[in-house]
Design a protein around this motif. Structure first.
Motif, PDB file in Angstrom:
ATOM      1  N   ARG A  65       0.901  -1.372  -0.239  1.00  0.00           N
ATOM      2  CA  ARG A  65      -0.102  -0.019  -0.179  1.00  0.00           C
ATOM      3  C   ARG A  65       1.004   1.311   0.018  1.00  0.00           C
ATOM      4  NH1 ARG A  65      -4.134   2.454  -1.868  1.00  0.00           N
ATOM      5  NH2 ARG A  65      -5.110   3.937  -0.217  1.00  0.00           N
ATOM      6  N   ARG A  66       1.951   1.279   0.766  1.00  0.00           N
ATOM      7  CA  ARG A  66       2.970   2.186   0.740  1.00  0.00           C
ATOM      8  C   ARG A  66       3.641   2.746  -0.387  1.00  0.00           C
ATOM      9  NH1 ARG A  66       4.066   0.346   5.833  1.00  0.00           N
ATOM     10  NH2 ARG A  66       5.498  -0.985   5.204  1.00  0.00           N
ATOM     11  N   GLN A  67       3.710   1.508  -1.383  1.00  0.00           N
ATOM     12  CA  GLN A  67       4.544   1.817  -2.728  1.00  0.00           C
ATOM     13  C   GLN A  67       3.580   2.151  -3.738  1.00  0.00           C
ATOM     14  OE1 GLN A  67       6.470  -2.108  -2.807  1.00  0.00           O
ATOM     15  NE2 GLN A  67       8.076  -1.536  -1.750  1.00  0.00           N
ATOM     16  N   ALA A  68       2.050   1.921  -3.341  1.00  0.00           N
ATOM     17  CA  ALA A  68       1.252   2.246  -4.483  1.00  0.00           C
ATOM     18  C   ALA A  68       1.238   3.668  -5.098  1.00  0.00           C
ATOM     19  CB  ALA A  68      -0.452   1.754  -3.928  1.00  0.00           C
ATOM     20  N   PRO A  69       0.953   4.001  -6.236  1.00  0.00           N
ATOM     21  CA  PRO A  69       0.785   5.314  -6.644  1.00  0.00           C
ATOM     22  C   PRO A  69      -0.407   5.949  -6.273  1.00  0.00           C
ATOM     23  CG  PRO A  69       0.403   3.646  -8.567  1.00  0.00           C
ATOM     24  CD  PRO A  69       0.774   2.957  -7.239  1.00  0.00           C
ATOM     25  N   ALA A  70      -0.447   7.191  -6.229  1.00  0.00           N
ATOM     26  CA  ALA A  70      -1.661   8.073  -5.953  1.00  0.00           C
ATOM     27  C   ALA A  70      -2.621   7.871  -6.907  1.00  0.00           C
ATOM     28  CB  ALA A  70      -1.388   9.591  -5.691  1.00  0.00           C
ATOM     29  N   LYS A  71      -3.949   8.110  -6.714  1.00  0.00           N
ATOM     30  CA  LYS A  71      -4.875   8.129  -7.684  1.00  0.00           C
ATOM     31  C   LYS A  71      -4.709   8.994  -8.787  1.00  0.00           C
ATOM     32  CE  LYS A  71      -8.711   6.714  -4.187  1.00  0.00           C
ATOM     33  NZ  LYS A  71      -9.774   7.330  -3.808  1.00  0.00           N
ATOM     34  N   GLY A  72      -5.088   8.600  -9.964  1.00  0.00           N
ATOM     35  CA  GLY A  72      -4.767   9.205 -11.307  1.00  0.00           C
ATOM     36  C   GLY A  72      -3.697   8.413 -11.928  1.00  0.00           C
ATOM     37  N   GLY A  73      -3.055   9.064 -12.821  1.00  0.00           N
ATOM     38  CA  GLY A  73      -2.052   8.384 -13.727  1.00  0.00           C
ATOM     39  C   GLY A  73      -2.683   7.471 -14.622  1.00  0.00           C
ATOM     40  N   THR A  74      -4.037   7.628 -14.677  1.00  0.00           N
ATOM     41  CA  THR A  74      -4.708   6.535 -15.987  1.00  0.00           C
ATOM     42  C   THR A  74      -4.457   7.139 -17.138  1.00  0.00           C
ATOM     43  OG1 THR A  74      -6.651   7.861 -15.384  1.00  0.00           O
ATOM     44  CG2 THR A  74      -6.357   5.843 -14.362  1.00  0.00           C
ATOM     45  N   PRO A  75      -4.452   6.034 -18.242  1.00  0.00           N
ATOM     46  CA  PRO A  75      -4.331   6.429 -19.683  1.00  0.00           C
ATOM     47  C   PRO A  75      -4.984   7.552 -19.916  1.00  0.00           C
ATOM     48  CG  PRO A  75      -4.420   3.937 -19.237  1.00  0.00           C
ATOM     49  CD  PRO A  75      -4.824   4.603 -18.109  1.00  0.00           C
ATOM     50  N   SER A  76      -4.262   8.544 -20.928  1.00  0.00           N
ATOM     51  CA  SER A  76      -5.003   9.767 -21.416  1.00  0.00           C
ATOM     52  C   SER A  76      -6.449   9.256 -21.947  1.00  0.00           C
ATOM     53  CB  SER A  76      -4.101  10.248 -22.562  1.00  0.00           C
ATOM     54  OG  SER A  76      -4.763  11.620 -22.897  1.00  0.00           O
TER      55      SER A  76
END
Length: 337
Positions: free
Chosen positions: A41-52
């Motif tokens: 969980r600590r290594q998980a990216p924040a929300k967002g960053g989904t394909p354009s």
């Protein structure tokens, strides 16, 4: 084997939801689970960053076992399509025996190949459904086609490598978080504190208007002929008949209670979670009417016992959730004809 599996499932439910002292015995085994989950969980990216140009909504669970995630996803998919979004779905394809890592679900695919949940989603939504263990790979594959605005992830809340914009957790109001412990001492895949970071929590059979949802039978489909009959007409016909309800759901009581509340006199038969109904199961039923769920039905052949009917349901999602999603999602893409 089936009997042993059913016995183990009942024992696990007793440990997780009935305050069994055996939970304390299993508690030390939960400590490494907590460490692994916390690290990931600590290594998980924040929300967002989904394909354009694509939004990703995870419809997942915090507890092991069925809570109604798939019916919620189907209801959400129908709502999105009604507002002009092009929807796609990614799923693990639990228990499917597909020949490749990534597989596009076709209408002709069996539940044995792709899993019962993807087969049901493909049947009901008729949208692209991609199954595979690597959800991030599946998501990127969907994005390459440029034909999808919103991807719904069937489960996958703990698949931290998959980017997402919105997280919806589905719980059962009666069971809640059980004894509040992590697997295997309890039913939790992650600590209960995880609920504070998701965008919405839904609870099956909750009276909370902002969280609650219920199943409503709409039609019954006669599997041997494909004939769909309005539910109330079926109830009127079956009211004085002997009826058996047979299912391989993770929480079969939900199905049985829903039918009993319709005034049907029932005998009930619960199989193990995800277990396929076989000819042997059907032959053991003496009743003239056999009721199964849509999830069971996708695992049965069309040339099945003529007594079998699949109960189709709808889910009404809270208006407050839908309003929140309208605020979170971009407007649907305008497609040139």
């Amino acid at each position: 084997m089936t009997l042993l599996r059913g016995t183990l499932e009942r024992l696990v439910n007793h440990i997780w939801y009935r305050g069994s002292v055996l939970s304390w015995v299993l508690l030390p085994l939960s400590w490494p689970v907590r460490w692994v989950v916390g690290r990931r969980r600590r290594q998980a990216p924040a929300k967002g960053g989904t394909p354009s140009g694509m939004s990703v909504i995870v419809v997942g669970g915090l507890t092991a076992g069925g809570t109604g995630k798939t019916p919620v996803l189907i209801a959400l998919g129908k709502w999105l399509m009604g507002r002009g979004y092009r929807v796609g779905v990614v799923s693990r394809g639990y228990k499917g025996r597909r020949p490749t890592e990534l597989h596009w679900v076709a209408e002709t695919d069996s539940a044995a190949m792709v899993g019962d949940e993807p087969a049901l989603i493909r049947r009901d939504l008729k949208v692209p459904v991609l199954v595979g263990r690597d959800r991030k790979m599946a998501l990127n594959t969907l994005a390459q086609g440029g034909q999808v605005d919103v991807v719904l992830s069937d489960d996958g809340l703990q698949h931290y490598g998959m980017p997402r914009d919105v997280e919806i957790v589905v719980l059962d109001a009666e069971r809640g978080l059980g004894n509040g412990r992590l697997l295997p001492a309890g039913p939790l895949r992650e600590p209960g504190s995880r609920l504070a970071s998701v965008d919405w929590v839904l609870e099956r059979n909750s009276d909370d208007p902002g969280r609650g949802f219920f199943y409503q039978p709409t039609v019954a489909t006669h599997l041997a002929t494909g004939r769909a009959v309005p539910w109330q007409d079926c109830v009127a016909d079956w009211h004085q008949q002997a009826v058996v309800a047979l299912t391989g759901l993770g929480q079969p009581g939900q199905f049985f209670t829903m039918l009993a509340e319709q005034g049907l006199g029932l005998r009930t038969v619960a199989l193990a979670d995800h277990e396929a109904i076989t000819a042997v199961h059907l032959e053991s039923c003496v009743e003239p009417v056999i009721l199964v769920t849509a999830k069971d039905a996708v695992k049965l052949p069309r040339e099945t016992d003529p007594r079998v009917w699949a109960v189709e349901i709808e889910v009404a999602l809270p208006a407050s959730l839908l309003a929140r999603l309208e605020g979170l999602l971009p407007a649907p893409a305008q497609i040139d004809c």
